[in-house]
Motif scaffolding. Structure first.
Motif, mmCIF file in Angstrom:
data_model
loop_
_atom_site.group_PDB
_atom_site.id
_atom_site.type_symbol
_atom_site.label_atom_id
_atom_site.label_comp_id
_atom_site.label_asym_id
_atom_site.label_seq_id
_atom_site.Cartn_x
_atom_site.Cartn_y
_atom_site.Cartn_z
ATOM 1 N N UNK A 108 0.829 -1.201 0.000
ATOM 2 C CA UNK A 108 0.000 0.000 0.000
ATOM 3 C C UNK A 108 0.868 1.257 0.000
ATOM 4 N N UNK A 109 0.718 2.046 -1.038
ATOM 5 C CA UNK A 109 1.441 3.312 -1.109
ATOM 6 C C UNK A 109 2.875 3.198 -1.593
ATOM 7 N N UNK A 110 3.362 1.980 -1.869
ATOM 8 C CA UNK A 110 4.739 1.813 -2.329
ATOM 9 C C UNK A 110 4.814 2.001 -3.839
ATOM 10 N N UNK A 111 5.768 2.794 -4.270
ATOM 11 C CA UNK A 111 6.006 2.985 -5.697
ATOM 12 C C UNK A 111 7.409 2.484 -6.025
ATOM 13 N N UNK B 271 10.419 2.661 -8.517
ATOM 14 C CA UNK B 271 10.914 3.586 -9.543
ATOM 15 C C UNK B 271 11.044 2.975 -10.935
ATOM 16 N N UNK B 272 11.323 1.677 -10.997
ATOM 17 C CA UNK B 272 11.564 1.057 -12.308
ATOM 18 C C UNK B 272 10.281 0.636 -13.023
ATOM 19 N N UNK B 273 9.162 0.610 -12.303
ATOM 20 C CA UNK B 273 7.905 0.113 -12.870
ATOM 21 C C UNK B 273 7.053 1.270 -13.372
ATOM 22 N N UNK B 274 6.595 1.175 -14.596
ATOM 23 C CA UNK B 274 5.858 2.266 -15.232
ATOM 24 C C UNK B 274 4.533 2.547 -14.523
ATOM 25 N N UNK B 275 3.784 1.486 -14.205
ATOM 26 C CA UNK B 275 2.509 1.646 -13.509
ATOM 27 C C UNK B 275 2.535 0.817 -12.235
ATOM 28 N N UNK B 276 2.386 1.479 -11.102
ATOM 29 C CA UNK B 276 2.517 0.829 -9.802
ATOM 30 C C UNK B 276 1.598 -0.374 -9.651
#
Length: 269
Positions: free
Chosen positions: A146-149, A151-156
């Motif tokens: 939850x809430x983690x993004x 950086x390498x992934x285009x869409x969370x």
């Protein structure tokens, strides 16, 4: 003479440059690249494009899989039905990916290749590999995603599907090698070494096979000579016939001899 067909499976938008460079490399060494963005796939007007991509896998000799930042288009149900998903659950120690509701077209192409036992060479962007490691270390923590993004992934929202797909590949019972890359040359250099080593092994196995065949022919010849000598040395006609029978049915005799005495009587009767 038909060229070896290499199917390149990856998302296109984020890996467009690498795909173009890879196409040149495959063509330069005399192989035939099969890439959807270069119209190498037959898009049958009677079928969906996703189905056409899966069908094209069947004619490939090997697959190059490149995992980048994007999940890609979600495969339509009819395309998914063309792959025997249930049969692949034992192909990896991490089958969770197969239980997810979302499977991309790229991932489905790879699953079809696995089903058909087509060799796959897998490459993963180094940044994605780093975030995957972070995911693996923390995914068991409650509420971690939850809430983690990443950086390498285009869409969370697609991160889990990408990371679990990586787990499925790297935990396969065979053909589970995954190579990280930072630039195109990393992929090219690895493929050149691997393909050269495979060709060398093929030549070695062929040479070994020929040597074994020569040894087999020699032993067969020796056994024939022994058989002839044995029968020639026997003058009594009854004994000679007995010897012929022993030679002819020696495997059956060995089999019966290996069975318990009480069982022998049942078989012989």
């Amino acid at each position: 003479m038909a060229n070896l067909k290499v199917f390149v499976s990856s998302t296109c938008y984020d890996l467009n440059i690498v795909r173009g460079q890879l196409r040149t490399f495959i063509t330069d060494i005399g192989y035939e690249p099969v890439m959807s963005d270069y119209n190498d796939v037959l898009y049958d007007p009677r079928s969906h494009t996703h189905e056409s991509c899966i069908k094209e896998i069947q004619s490939a000799d090997m697959v190059i899989l490149i995992i980048g930042s994007r999940f890609g288009g979600k495969a339509i149900p009819k395309a998914i039905e063309s792959v025997d998903i249930s049969s692949l659950k034992d192909a990896s120690k991490s089958p969770k990916f197969l239980e997810d509701s979302d499977i991309s077209v790229t991932q489905l192409e790879v699953l079809k290749a696995i089903e058909l036992e087509i060799p796959i060479f897998t490459f993963i962007d180094g940044k994605v590999a780093h975030d995957h490691l972070f995911y693996e270390k923390n995914k068991s923590k409650k509420g971690f995603l939850k809430g983690v993004e990443f950086p390498s992934i285009d869409k969370t929202e697609t991160a889990v599907f990408i990371f679990e797909f990586i787990n499925f590949i790297r935990h396969r019972t065979k053909n589970n090698s995954i190579v990280e890359f930072a630039k195109y040359d990393d992929i090219k250099d690895f493929l050149k070494r691997q393909w050269s080593a495979l060709f060398q092994r093929l030549l070695f196995e062929q040479k070994t096979k020929k040597a074994e065949m020569r040894r087999f022919d020699f032993l067969t010849s020796q056994l024939t000579d022994i058989k002839t000598t044995l029968l020639t040395s026997i003058t009594n006609s009854d004994l000679k016939e007995t010897a012929r029978g022993a030679i002819k049915f020696r495997r059956l005799i060995d089999f019966v001899s290996g069975i318990a005495l009480e069982q022998q009587n049942d078989i012989l009767l």
